[in-house]
Design an enzyme around this catalytic site. Structure first.
Site, PDB file in Angstrom:
ATOM      1  N   CYS A   1       0.792  -1.239   0.000  1.00  0.00           N
ATOM      2  CA  CYS A   1       0.000   0.000   0.000  1.00  0.00           C
ATOM      3  C   CYS A   1       0.821   1.284   0.000  1.00  0.00           C
ATOM      4  CB  CYS A   1      -0.943   0.007   1.195  1.00  0.00           C
ATOM      5  SG  CYS A   1      -2.183  -1.266   1.092  1.00  0.00           S
TER       6      CYS A   1
HETATM    7  C1  UDX Z   1      -0.784   0.442   5.464  1.00  0.00           C
HETATM    8  C2  UDX Z   1      -1.619   1.389   6.333  1.00  0.00           C
HETATM    9  O1  UDX Z   1      -1.063   1.431   7.655  1.00  0.00           O
HETATM   10  C3  UDX Z   1      -3.083   0.923   6.376  1.00  0.00           C
HETATM   11  O2  UDX Z   1      -3.863   1.855   7.104  1.00  0.00           O
HETATM   12  C4  UDX Z   1      -3.618   0.808   4.947  1.00  0.00           C
HETATM   13  O3  UDX Z   1      -4.962   0.341   4.951  1.00  0.00           O
HETATM   14  C5  UDX Z   1      -2.733  -0.122   4.136  1.00  0.00           C
HETATM   15  O4  UDX Z   1      -1.369   0.343   4.175  1.00  0.00           O
HETATM   16  P1  UDX Z   1       0.330  -1.956   5.789  1.00  0.00           P
HETATM   17  O5  UDX Z   1       0.851  -1.830   4.403  1.00  0.00           O
HETATM   18  O6  UDX Z   1      -0.303  -3.233   6.211  1.00  0.00           O
HETATM   19  O7  UDX Z   1      -0.765  -0.830   6.108  1.00  0.00           O
HETATM   20  O8  UDX Z   1       1.578  -1.715   6.771  1.00  0.00           O
HETATM   21  P2  UDX Z   1       2.032  -0.626   7.831  1.00  0.00           P
HETATM   22  O9  UDX Z   1       1.888  -1.186   9.182  1.00  0.00           O
HETATM   23  O10 UDX Z   1       1.454   0.695   7.565  1.00  0.00           O
HETATM   24  O11 UDX Z   1       3.604  -0.580   7.475  1.00  0.00           O
HETATM   25  C6  UDX Z   1       4.056  -0.198   6.195  1.00  0.00           C
HETATM   26  C7  UDX Z   1       5.557  -0.215   6.120  1.00  0.00           C
HETATM   27  O12 UDX Z   1       6.114   0.823   6.929  1.00  0.00           O
HETATM   28  C8  UDX Z   1       6.196  -1.507   6.618  1.00  0.00           C
HETATM   29  O13 UDX Z   1       7.291  -1.833   5.799  1.00  0.00           O
HETATM   30  C9  UDX Z   1       6.657  -1.148   8.017  1.00  0.00           C
HETATM   31  O14 UDX Z   1       7.712  -1.934   8.469  1.00  0.00           O
HETATM   32  C10 UDX Z   1       7.100   0.304   7.807  1.00  0.00           C
HETATM   33  N1  UDX Z   1       7.109   1.093   9.049  1.00  0.00           N
HETATM   34  C11 UDX Z   1       5.948   1.285   9.736  1.00  0.00           C
HETATM   35  C12 UDX Z   1       8.297   1.687   9.473  1.00  0.00           C
HETATM   36  O15 UDX Z   1       9.350   1.542   8.846  1.00  0.00           O
HETATM   37  N2  UDX Z   1       8.265   2.451  10.612  1.00  0.00           N
HETATM   38  C13 UDX Z   1       7.134   2.655  11.337  1.00  0.00           C
HETATM   39  O16 UDX Z   1       7.195   3.370  12.353  1.00  0.00           O
HETATM   40  C14 UDX Z   1       5.931   2.052  10.881  1.00  0.00           C
END
Ligand code: UDX
Length: 435
Positions: free
Chosen positions: A266
């Site tokens: 996403c």
């Molecule tokens: C995301 C949105 O959070 C969600 O609301 C939407 O519906 C779909 O996209 P998702 O892709 O499941 O969800 O993952 P998310 O938990 O948002 O993490 C995305 C990426 O960011 C991951 O690679 C995660 O490791 C990274 N991340 C997240 C960080 O590097 N640091 C953080 O503090 C949070």
């Protein structure tokens, strides 16, 4: 009001999660999927992806016969609401690819021509602003009994069931004020305690979804930029900075975890779709472009640390712990692990990998070019550097001894900051954002 029957088109993690939660409430639910292999698996209780609790809930609802799956659109005629959860990936230029989405909408419109009573079509797929008013509505022009709503989804992979049961908000976009009523009634039946509902027009609802994901992406690129400065300052740790600034309610503690950059199905896709979309209006969007650029270059931090370690490429082995784009999923889409392994292979390193869930998906790409391990100790055995790339719980519990006993050279790069640096000071422990 009678129980509302729903159908769901597209059984990815959003569609299938909604289907199984709805069915487990005892509501008749129909899932529609055109991919035959995927459909057969799901109909036999075996989804083609891992999402906590989905398989358990699926098997439960199959047993209770509250759920059914088909590739025939006709089955929606017996339902009141159809949720469209078809994937909207990026094309090779980063633009949103609506091919499958449009196909589903066309087929839905054709099918609904056979229905006499009112039907609600809910767009849950992430679609670029104006898609519903300019593409979806014209397709339904001849379906006088169809109401369209845009109802974006904020589910996270690995937390889908929980997020579905306890959303922070529901957004419903509709053409006219009274056209959100049926969907609202459905959510009243779905939730014991109805979450806050924000009613908007179509384009605002679409824009909310993008803005939400892009803001999260911005927060991550921000903290990664700060981390890269911290790394150059002896004794400074970005985790302390994040903890402190996160206490300011204007900033908030979440999404300030520095690391190798964000991945998944996403954030990268939505960011690049919005960058492309905003070009339509003339000048490029500088903030969004910077967020993307920072994210794309963040894996270089790991390569830089590796370079500092001066390992001789063709003689040294590297172990990687964590392949999925984050913990609690087997999804490797846009995962940093892919970018990193490609680079390391070019440099002729021997590569060992471990992941609790994602090995099978990784093997499909790299076949016998790298070595796969089920046990962490086997994976790091006789390697010269271990890179931790995913924040799986089992990695947070690792003790220094497992590295000192098994590795040939005790170099650790903690790209996710899952270990406590104070406990690892007898090894050569390096980390993103740690000076
Ligand atoms: C995301 C949105 O959070 C969600 O609301 C939407 O519906 C779909 O996209 P998702 O892709 O499941 O969800 O993952 P998310 O938990 O948002 O993490 C995305 C990426 O960011 C991951 O690679 C995660 O490791 C990274 N991340 C997240 C960080 O590097 N640091 C953080 O503090 C949070």
């Amino acid at each position: 009001m009678k129980k509302i029957k729903i159908s769901i088109i597209g059984l990815g993690f959003v569609g299938l999660s909604l289907a199984v939660v709805n069915a487990n409430l005892g509501n008749k639910t129909t899932g529609i999927e055109i991919d035959k292999e995927k459909l057969d698996g799901i109909a036999n209780g075996k989804p083609d992806f891992y999402e906590p609790d989905v398989e358990k809930l699926l098997r439960n609802s199959l047993k209770k016969k509250t759920i059914s799956f088909t590739n025939k659109f006709e089955s929606i005629l017996d339902t009141d609401i159809t949720f469209v959860t078809v994937g909207t990936p990026s094309d090779k230029n980063g633009k949103i690819d609506l091919k499958n989405f449009k196909k589903a909408i066309f087929q839905l419109s054709e099918t609904l021509k056979k229905k006499k009573s009112q039907h609600v079509v809910v767009i849950k797929s992430t679609v670029i602003p104006t898609t519903t008013s300019e593409i979806v509505l014209p397709i339904f022009k001849k379906n006088s009994n169809v109401i369209v709503n845009v109802n974006p989804e904020f589910l996270r992979e690995g937390r889908a069931i929980n997020d579905l049961k306890y959303p922070h908000l529901i957004v419903i976009g509709s053409k006219q004020k009274n056209e959100h009523k049926i969907l609202k009634e459905y959510y009243k039946q779905f939730y014991q305690k109805l979450p806050e509902i924000i009613e908007t027009d179509f384009t605002t609802a679409e824009m909310i979804k993008y803005s939400n994901n892009i803001f999260l992406a911005t927060k991550i690129s921000f903290i990664n930029s700060i981390a890269n400065i911290c790394q150059k300052l002896p004794s400074v740790d970005v985790n302390q900075i994040a903890h402190a600034i996160g206490r300011d309610p204007r900033i908030g503690a979440q999404f300030l975890q520095a690391g190798p950059g964000f991945g998944g199905s996403c954030l990268p896709k939505d960011l690049s779709a919005m960058i492309n979309f905003s070009k339509k209006f003339g000048s490029p969007n500088q903030l969004l472009e910077a967020v993307e650029k920072i994210n794309k270059s963040q894996p270089k931090q790991i390569l830089q640390i590796l370079e500092d370690l001066k390992l001789k490429n063709n003689k040294m082995a590297i172990s990687i712990l964590g392949l999925s784009f984050k913990k609690d999923t087997d999804d490797i889409r846009e995962s940093v692990s892919i970018k990193l392994v490609n680079k390391l292979l070019k440099k002729n390193f021997k590569i060992n990998v471990h992941d609790p869930m994602a090995i099978e998906n990784f093997e499909k790409i790299y076949k016998n070019k790298i070595n796969y391990y089920k046990k962490i100790s086997d994976c790091i055995k006789d390697t010269d550097c271990c890179i931790i790339l995913t924040d799986w719980k089992e990695y947070t519990e690792l003790k220094p001894e497992i590295f000192s006993k098994n590795m040939r050279t005790k170099n650790i790069i903690d790209a996710r900051r899952v270990l406590d640096p104070r406990k690892f000071n007898k090894l050569n422990y390096r980390a993103i954002g740690l000076g």
